[in-house]
Enzyme design. Structure first.
Site, PDB file in Angstrom:
ATOM      1  N   LYS A   3       0.839  -1.203   0.000  1.00 57.66           N
ATOM      2  CA  LYS A   3       0.000   0.000   0.000  1.00 57.66           C
ATOM      3  C   LYS A   3       0.871   1.249   0.000  1.00 57.66           C
ATOM      4  O   LYS A   3       0.363   2.351   0.051  1.00 57.66           O
ATOM      5  CB  LYS A   3      -0.914  -0.005   1.235  1.00 57.66           C
ATOM      6  N   ASP A  18       9.731  -6.742   1.828  1.00 54.83           N
ATOM      7  CA  ASP A  18       9.824  -6.188   3.172  1.00 54.83           C
ATOM      8  C   ASP A  18      11.177  -5.515   3.245  1.00 54.83           C
ATOM      9  O   ASP A  18      12.184  -6.062   2.777  1.00 54.83           O
ATOM     10  CB  ASP A  18       9.682  -7.264   4.244  1.00 54.83           C
ATOM     11  N   PHE A  60      11.173   8.317  -0.320  1.00 56.10           N
ATOM     12  CA  PHE A  60      10.189   8.339   0.761  1.00 56.10           C
ATOM     13  C   PHE A  60      10.918   7.918   2.044  1.00 56.10           C
ATOM     14  O   PHE A  60      12.133   7.718   2.034  1.00 56.10           O
ATOM     15  CB  PHE A  60       8.996   7.409   0.457  1.00 56.10           C
ATOM     16  N   GLY A  61      10.142   7.803   3.122  1.00 51.13           N
ATOM     17  CA  GLY A  61      10.689   7.260   4.368  1.00 51.13           C
ATOM     18  C   GLY A  61      11.914   8.026   4.865  1.00 51.13           C
ATOM     19  O   GLY A  61      11.902   9.258   4.978  1.00 51.13           O
ATOM     20  N   TYR A  62      12.972   7.296   5.130  1.00 51.50           N
ATOM     21  CA  TYR A  62      14.172   7.876   5.738  1.00 51.50           C
ATOM     22  C   TYR A  62      15.107   8.524   4.711  1.00 51.50           C
ATOM     23  O   TYR A  62      16.177   9.024   5.083  1.00 51.50           O
ATOM     24  CB  TYR A  62      14.929   6.779   6.518  1.00 51.50           C
ATOM     25  N   ASP A  63      14.731   8.516   3.437  1.00 58.82           N
ATOM     26  CA  ASP A  63      15.632   8.955   2.360  1.00 58.82           C
ATOM     27  C   ASP A  63      16.249  10.347   2.545  1.00 58.82           C
ATOM     28  O   ASP A  63      17.428  10.530   2.230  1.00 58.82           O
ATOM     29  CB  ASP A  63      14.926   8.895   1.002  1.00 58.82           C
ATOM     30  N   GLY A 121       5.201   4.979  -2.620  1.00 62.57           N
ATOM     31  CA  GLY A 121       6.603   5.103  -3.038  1.00 62.57           C
ATOM     32  C   GLY A 121       7.115   3.796  -3.619  1.00 62.57           C
ATOM     33  O   GLY A 121       7.790   3.761  -4.648  1.00 62.57           O
TER      34      GLY A 121
HETATM   35  P1  IMP Z   1       7.662  -2.301   4.936  1.00 58.76           P
HETATM   36  O1  IMP Z   1       6.557  -1.629   4.162  1.00 58.76           O
HETATM   37  O2  IMP Z   1       7.190  -3.153   6.050  1.00 58.76           O
HETATM   38  O3  IMP Z   1       8.645  -2.967   4.024  1.00 58.76           O
HETATM   39  O4  IMP Z   1       8.431  -1.115   5.680  1.00 58.76           O
HETATM   40  C1  IMP Z   1       9.368  -0.404   5.002  1.00 58.76           C
HETATM   41  C2  IMP Z   1       9.742   0.822   5.827  1.00 58.76           C
HETATM   42  O5  IMP Z   1      11.162   0.916   5.834  1.00 58.76           O
HETATM   43  C3  IMP Z   1       9.227   2.089   5.161  1.00 58.76           C
HETATM   44  O6  IMP Z   1       8.004   2.511   5.690  1.00 58.76           O
HETATM   45  C4  IMP Z   1      10.342   3.078   5.434  1.00 58.76           C
HETATM   46  O7  IMP Z   1      10.191   3.603   6.728  1.00 58.76           O
HETATM   47  C5  IMP Z   1      11.590   2.190   5.426  1.00 58.76           C
HETATM   48  N1  IMP Z   1      12.129   2.081   4.045  1.00 58.76           N
HETATM   49  C6  IMP Z   1      12.212   0.969   3.279  1.00 58.76           C
HETATM   50  N2  IMP Z   1      12.737   1.235   2.076  1.00 58.76           N
HETATM   51  C7  IMP Z   1      12.969   2.567   2.073  1.00 58.76           C
HETATM   52  C8  IMP Z   1      13.497   3.446   1.072  1.00 58.76           C
HETATM   53  O8  IMP Z   1      13.833   3.096  -0.061  1.00 58.76           O
HETATM   54  N3  IMP Z   1      13.607   4.718   1.454  1.00 58.76           N
HETATM   55  C9  IMP Z   1      13.240   5.167   2.690  1.00 58.76           C
HETATM   56  N4  IMP Z   1      12.711   4.402   3.630  1.00 58.76           N
HETATM   57  C10 IMP Z   1      12.591   3.097   3.330  1.00 58.76           C
END
Ligand code: IMP
Length: 201
Positions: A8, A72, A154-157, A11
């Protein structure tokens, strides 16, 4: 041939679609969870990225009767003993936003001295109902900075400086990020395996 990208996270959908563009041009129908009626979210309670990716790929393949890719991923920060790791998406709480997760990361790091080496890891799994058919993984190393920069990714980028470069991951173009990122590596390995199996035709 239909392939469901089971996430969902917009990014991730954007990045995965770009990677599957050659197959899509040859007729592969790339679907996301938005193309299906809602199904219960699987519980990602395993301790490793690969196990969580298997849980997700199998659960959605079974619930929706379609070949399914799930990944993941997360960030492991060395001076934090590898945290947030598999808890990256919910580091600041169950429904945490990227901003809240980044704020928690910086507040934890304020308690330890620099440098702050970190790495992103991604496990990608493809499954058909009842069976995993292919897996891939990737890692990219770097370090955390307090100087936020960039608006991509996105996220920590915006706080992750890629090893050997001066930019953060959020300053890279989408194509450049895909070429080097943990998810790019994992997805390319997965797509290679799926091609060898003839599973994308
Ligand atoms: P997932 O959806 O359970 O795989 O959680 C992944 C989480 O890890 C994301 O919500 C981000 O916080 C972080 N993450 C994973 N890949 C990236 C990325 O490419 N850039 C930034 N954050 C990432």
């Amino acid at each position: 041939m239909k392939l469901l990208i089971a996430t969902k996270n917009p990014g991730k959908v954007r990045e995965m679609r770009e990677m599957l563009a050659p197959e899509a041009a040859r007729g592969l129908e790339v679907l996301t969870l938005a193309d299906f009626p809602p199904v219960p979210e699987p519980v990602e309670d395993a301790g490793t990225f690969i196990e969580n990716a298997r849980i997700k790929a199998l659960a959605y393949a079974e619930a929706l009767g379609v070949t399914c890719i799930a990944d993941d991923s997360g960030i492991s920060v060395e001076p934090l003993g590898g945290r947030p790791g598999v808890h990256s998406a919910r580091y600041a709480g169950e429904q945490a936003t990227d901003e809240e997760n980044n704020a928690r990361l910086l507040s934890e790091l304020a308690k330890v001295s620099k440098p702050w080496p970190a790495s992103y890891f991604c496990a990608a799994v493809a499954a058909v109902p009842g069976r995993v058919i292919a897996e891939g993984h990737g890692r990219i190393c770097g370090r955390i900075t307090t100087n936020r920069a960039g608006s991509g990714g996105f996220g920590y980028d915006p706080y992750f400086i890629v090893e050997g470069r001066v930019e953060t991951m959020a300053e890279l173009s989408p194509g450049e990020k895909n070429r080097i990122s943990h998810r790019g590596q994992a997805m390319r390995a997965l797509v290679r395996s799926l091609r060898e199996l003839g599973a994308l035709e």
